[in-house]
Design an enzyme around this catalytic site. Structure first.
Site, mmCIF file in Angstrom:
data_model
loop_
_atom_site.group_PDB
_atom_site.id
_atom_site.type_symbol
_atom_site.label_atom_id
_atom_site.label_comp_id
_atom_site.label_asym_id
_atom_site.label_seq_id
_atom_site.Cartn_x
_atom_site.Cartn_y
_atom_site.Cartn_z
ATOM 1 N N ALA A 89 0.835 -1.203 0.000
ATOM 2 C CA ALA A 89 0.000 0.000 0.000
ATOM 3 C C ALA A 89 0.870 1.254 0.000
ATOM 4 C CB ALA A 89 -0.936 -0.006 1.206
ATOM 5 N N GLU A 114 10.174 3.255 7.059
ATOM 6 C CA GLU A 114 9.881 1.825 7.236
ATOM 7 C C GLU A 114 10.651 1.352 8.461
ATOM 8 O OE1 GLU A 114 8.000 -0.877 6.038
ATOM 9 O OE2 GLU A 114 9.103 -1.715 7.741
ATOM 10 N N GLY A 166 -2.765 -14.327 -5.232
ATOM 11 C CA GLY A 166 -2.734 -13.451 -6.395
ATOM 12 C C GLY A 166 -3.618 -12.251 -6.168
ATOM 13 N N HIS A 225 -6.025 -18.052 8.756
ATOM 14 C CA HIS A 225 -5.814 -18.726 7.461
ATOM 15 C C HIS A 225 -5.856 -20.226 7.711
ATOM 16 C CE1 HIS A 225 -3.937 -20.161 3.784
ATOM 17 N NE2 HIS A 225 -4.127 -18.965 3.260
ATOM 18 N N GLU A 239 -3.634 -20.661 -0.640
ATOM 19 C CA GLU A 239 -4.974 -21.157 -0.891
ATOM 20 C C GLU A 239 -5.113 -21.685 -2.318
ATOM 21 O OE1 GLU A 239 -8.919 -19.653 1.002
ATOM 22 O OE2 GLU A 239 -7.720 -18.090 0.096
ATOM 23 N N ARG A 285 -5.369 -25.417 -3.059
ATOM 24 C CA ARG A 285 -6.672 -26.096 -3.036
ATOM 25 C C ARG A 285 -7.432 -25.804 -4.316
ATOM 26 N NH1 ARG A 285 -9.102 -23.634 1.575
ATOM 27 N NH2 ARG A 285 -7.221 -22.424 1.843
ATOM 28 N N ARG A 295 -12.395 -18.982 3.907
ATOM 29 C CA ARG A 295 -11.356 -19.275 4.893
ATOM 30 C C ARG A 295 -11.896 -19.551 6.290
ATOM 31 N NH1 ARG A 295 -6.864 -14.836 3.010
ATOM 32 N NH2 ARG A 295 -6.072 -16.155 1.366
ATOM 33 N N HIS A 331 -4.103 -14.531 10.473
ATOM 34 C CA HIS A 331 -3.640 -14.169 9.141
ATOM 35 C C HIS A 331 -3.878 -12.710 8.776
ATOM 36 C CE1 HIS A 331 -2.329 -14.697 5.152
ATOM 37 N NE2 HIS A 331 -3.511 -14.610 4.594
ATOM 38 N N HIS A 332 -5.124 -12.279 8.846
ATOM 39 C CA HIS A 332 -5.432 -10.936 8.344
ATOM 40 C C HIS A 332 -6.331 -10.219 9.342
ATOM 41 C CE1 HIS A 332 -5.763 -8.175 4.824
ATOM 42 N NE2 HIS A 332 -6.862 -7.797 5.460
ATOM 43 N N GLU A 338 -3.859 -2.781 4.821
ATOM 44 C CA GLU A 338 -4.425 -3.599 5.899
ATOM 45 C C GLU A 338 -4.726 -2.794 7.162
ATOM 46 O OE1 GLU A 338 -2.266 -7.280 6.590
ATOM 47 O OE2 GLU A 338 -3.644 -7.852 8.200
ATOM 48 N N ARG A 380 -12.063 -11.939 4.853
ATOM 49 C CA ARG A 380 -11.473 -11.549 3.572
ATOM 50 C C ARG A 380 -11.357 -12.751 2.641
ATOM 51 N NH1 ARG A 380 -6.757 -11.838 1.305
ATOM 52 N NH2 ARG A 380 -5.551 -12.314 3.176
ATOM 53 N N GLY A 440 -7.120 -13.469 -2.268
ATOM 54 C CA GLY A 440 -6.891 -12.738 -3.522
ATOM 55 C C GLY A 440 -7.354 -11.299 -3.468
HETATM 56 P P1 ADP Z 1 0.009 -3.439 3.437
HETATM 57 O O1 ADP Z 1 -0.290 -4.796 2.871
HETATM 58 O O2 ADP Z 1 -1.175 -2.755 3.967
HETATM 59 O O3 ADP Z 1 0.865 -2.614 2.523
HETATM 60 P P2 ADP Z 1 2.306 -4.483 4.825
HETATM 61 O O4 ADP Z 1 2.326 -5.314 6.035
HETATM 62 O O5 ADP Z 1 2.690 -5.122 3.537
HETATM 63 O O6 ADP Z 1 0.901 -3.771 4.735
HETATM 64 O O7 ADP Z 1 3.297 -3.253 5.012
HETATM 65 C C1 ADP Z 1 3.225 -2.393 6.115
HETATM 66 C C2 ADP Z 1 4.629 -1.907 6.421
HETATM 67 O O8 ADP Z 1 4.572 -0.889 7.424
HETATM 68 C C3 ADP Z 1 5.524 -3.002 6.990
HETATM 69 O O9 ADP Z 1 6.698 -3.102 6.222
HETATM 70 C C4 ADP Z 1 5.798 -2.547 8.417
HETATM 71 O O10 ADP Z 1 7.067 -2.927 8.896
HETATM 72 C C5 ADP Z 1 5.669 -1.040 8.292
HETATM 73 N N1 ADP Z 1 5.386 -0.370 9.573
HETATM 74 C C6 ADP Z 1 4.505 -0.755 10.533
HETATM 75 N N2 ADP Z 1 4.521 0.103 11.562
HETATM 76 C C7 ADP Z 1 5.427 1.071 11.256
HETATM 77 C C8 ADP Z 1 5.913 2.235 11.926
HETATM 78 N N3 ADP Z 1 5.477 2.571 13.122
HETATM 79 N N4 ADP Z 1 6.854 2.980 11.309
HETATM 80 C C9 ADP Z 1 7.331 2.630 10.093
HETATM 81 N N5 ADP Z 1 6.937 1.546 9.419
HETATM 82 C C10 ADP Z 1 5.986 0.774 9.981
#
Ligand code: ADP
Length: 583
Positions: free
Chosen positions: A152, A171, A186, A379, A392, A395, A416, A518-519, A548, A558, A561
């Site tokens: 995202a 990050e 997917g 999951h 998934e 299956r 699920r 899982h989610h 998420e 959810r 996919g």
């Molecule tokens: P989405 O599928 O919604 O993109 P992801 O789990 O793939 O979510 O990615 C979310 C990212 O945000 C992860 O890499 C996670 O480490 C990062 N993250 C979570 N909390 C923080 C934070 N406080 N500061 C910086 N990064 C963060």
């Protein structure tokens, strides 16, 4: 010419001496190393990891890591972090990379092996040397700050940067990708050119209805409509960026084949992260790794930046005209999971370490509202020991589930939540996914699970029953009944309608499974243009959220996919709208 030949010969002699290892160095004199290039190997998550290290007499000048079998995205992120840490510190006193422990441990071991061959004093290199005190990150200023480099956040960044805005992503982990890298299935989308080319009839309306039904009618209708309307374009977008999501199959809860996966049947997440990373690099977007956002800064009720901790734990600020929260879910924060769902105690998780719900906490502190927060998905098919998730799609492609007694107990393609509940009703709350060589040859994910040692292998059903400690006659009868169902197109026992493989031929592969957290479907409340909505019902100016961390799109459950579609669709919107609206 003569001199060159001599050098080559010396190198060849050395190569022979070190038993096939490419080492072309000159003799160690006063320095720490024998100058030259050396190779070392170690065993990683998915096979052999190789390191090629070049040294001068007292300096490591280059490290190249070749780790083709490590999970793409996780492996390359870990390699980058390991190389940087060792090069910067000129030592082996470095930590493994959080989120990629097995891969990074192997990489450090391979580099150590190479340095050993370079004549290095490994013990001395492992002792942390006193370095200059770590610098504190200075405060920064940008147009848009994005918290989280998963699917995202990266999609939002591509769109905002393409619109000409200055973007910084923070990050908290040492690698990008978050849970997105772990997405194995997917991307769901209806009315795509890829479906049309494959002769699949599907409509947005059916996609909407399937998702609403799977979500137990709890989905936010407007958010779901946005997802459905933008899904096909999102698949095209990922493919235009270099993805190959051009194979369409059926996935749980879908009426028609609409999950778009990589052509070789491999996992979708690493592909998505790879193409987004490449695009962000081309756009020169700054991603600050090991940087954790701790607070959203506001002025007169509007978001104006964030407070964060740099890689050494020092606080600093990033001033921005818009803040996008893309921190993912909270599936790895057991306290938070149990807080919202006291019944989900003691489950393992499929989530990466960073899925701790920070975005929810930070946004709530500035007045954000939550929706569906107790809706947490388990999951159905995760490894009982490690929480590793088996897609998934297996299956959908033909695998069946049997219990410890060797009997089928469910239509494997129900949603699920239902399949998970049905597994939990079996002895010890476990089941086995049964697949065979025919499936392994066609499905890269399954081939990977077998290679990584998750599967019990057996030539015949009788052997498999023996390996799994079940009655061979029962298993043989179960499989014969199922084969008949596939041939007649009618599963009288469980009414599975998508019947592809009769699984009559061995060798067989069985994966032991149990449901895992899982989610997290619930999260921040947003509108269709990703504005974060406050508890007063009004949008919080300058604050956007996608992925998420958001609630409402998936309702109470959810569909497989839909996560990747969700993060790309809403991530893109967040980037576009934040860029448009920033003042
Ligand atoms: P989405 O599928 O919604 O993109 P992801 O789990 O793939 O979510 O990615 C979310 C990212 O945000 C992860 O890499 C996670 O480490 C990062 N993250 C979570 N909390 C923080 C934070 N406080 N500061 C910086 N990064 C963060």
């Amino acid at each position: 010419m003569k001199r060159m030949l001599k050098t080559i010969l010396v190198c060849l002699a050395l190569v022979t001496m070190v038993a096939g290892i490419a080492a072309c160095g000159t003799k160690k004199t006063e320095g720490k190393f024998n100058p030259g290039t050396y190779e070392g190997t170690a065993k990683g998550h998915g096979g052999e990891v190789k390191a090629k290290v070049t040294v001068t007499a007292d300096k490591i000048t280059e490290i190249v890591i070749d780790a083709p079998n490590e999970t793409e995205g996780i492996g390359s992120g870990a390699a980058k972090a390991v190389i940087e840490n060792i090069m910067n510190s000129q030592s082996l006193a470095v930590d493994t990379v959080s989120g990629a422990t097995v891969s990074s441990t192997a990489m450090i071991a391979a580099i150590t092996a190479a340095l050993e061959k370079a004549g290095a004093d490994i013990e001395a290199l492992k002792k942390a040397t006193a370095t200059t005190p770590a610098a504190k990150q200075e405060d920064l200023s940008t147009d848009i700050v994005i918290i989280g480099a998963g699917g995202a956040g990266m999609s939002a960044a591509v769109e905002a940067a393409t619109a000409g805005k200055k973007v910084i992503i923070v990050e908290k982990m040492p690698i990008v990708g978050g849970n997105t890298t772990r997405a194995t299935g997917g991307m769901n989308a209806a009315e795509t050119s890829i479906q049309a080319a494959a002769g699949i009839t599907d409509t947005k309306e059916t996609f909407y209805n399937d998702t609403m039904k799977g979500g137990k009618e709890k989905n936010d209708p407007a958010l779901l409509q946005t997802l459905v309307d933008n899904a096909a374009a999102a698949v095209d977008w990922i493919n235009e960026l270099g993805g190959d999501l051009k194979r369409v199959t059926l996935s749980g809860g879908a009426t028609n084949p609409r999950i778009h996966t990589p052509v070789d049947g491999s996992a979708v997440g690493p592909v998505v992260i790879k193409v987004l990373s490449a695009k962000l690099e081309a756009l020169k977007v700054e991603i600050m790794l090991n940087t954790e956002a701790t607070k959203i800064l506001t002025k007169d009720g509007a978001a104006v930046g964030i407070e964060a901790k740099d890689e050494n734990g020092n606080p600093f600020k990033i001033e921005a005209k818009a803040v996008i929260i893309a921190t993912g879910g909270f599936g790895a924060n057991s306290e938070m999971v149990e807080g919202f769902r006291p019944d989900l105690v003691g489950f393992s998780t499929t989530n990466h370490k960073g899925a701790t719900g920070d975005g929810i906490v930070m946004a709530q502190a500035v007045g954000a509202d939550l929706t569906d927060i107790g809706e947490i998905q388990i999951h159905p098919t995760t490894d009982p020991e490690t929480g590793y998730m088996f897609t998934e799609g297996l299956r959908g492609d033909g695998a069946i589930l049997i219990n410890a007694e060797g009997k089928r107990f469910t239509d494997e393609l129900l949603t699920r939540d239902v399949v998970s509940a049905n597994i939990l009703k079996q002895t010890d709350g476990i089941a086995y996914l049964i697949t065979n060589e025919e499936m392994r040859a066609e499905n890269a994910s399954l081939a990977g699970y077998v290679k990584k040692g998750y599967a019990v292998e057996a030539a015949t059903l009788a052997d498999l029953a023996k390996e799994l400690g079940m009655d061979a006659a029962v298993l043989e009868e179960t499989m014969a009944t199922y084969a008949e169902a596939v041939k007649s197109g009618k599963d009288a026992e469980f009414n599975r309608t998508h019947l592809t493989k009769s699984l009559e031929e061995g060798p067989y592969f069985a994966l032991k499974v149990t449901p895992g957290i899982h989610h997290t479907m619930g999260g921040l409340k947003i509108d269709t243009t990703t504005h974060v909505i406050g508890t007063d019902g009004k949008a919080i100016a300058g604050l956007y959220a996608a992925g998420e961390v958001v609630g409402g799109v998936h309702g109470a459950n959810r569909i497989g996919g839909n996560a990747v579609t969700d993060i790309i669709v809403f991530g893109k919107i967040a980037g576009q709208i934040a860029a448009e609206e920033m003042k």
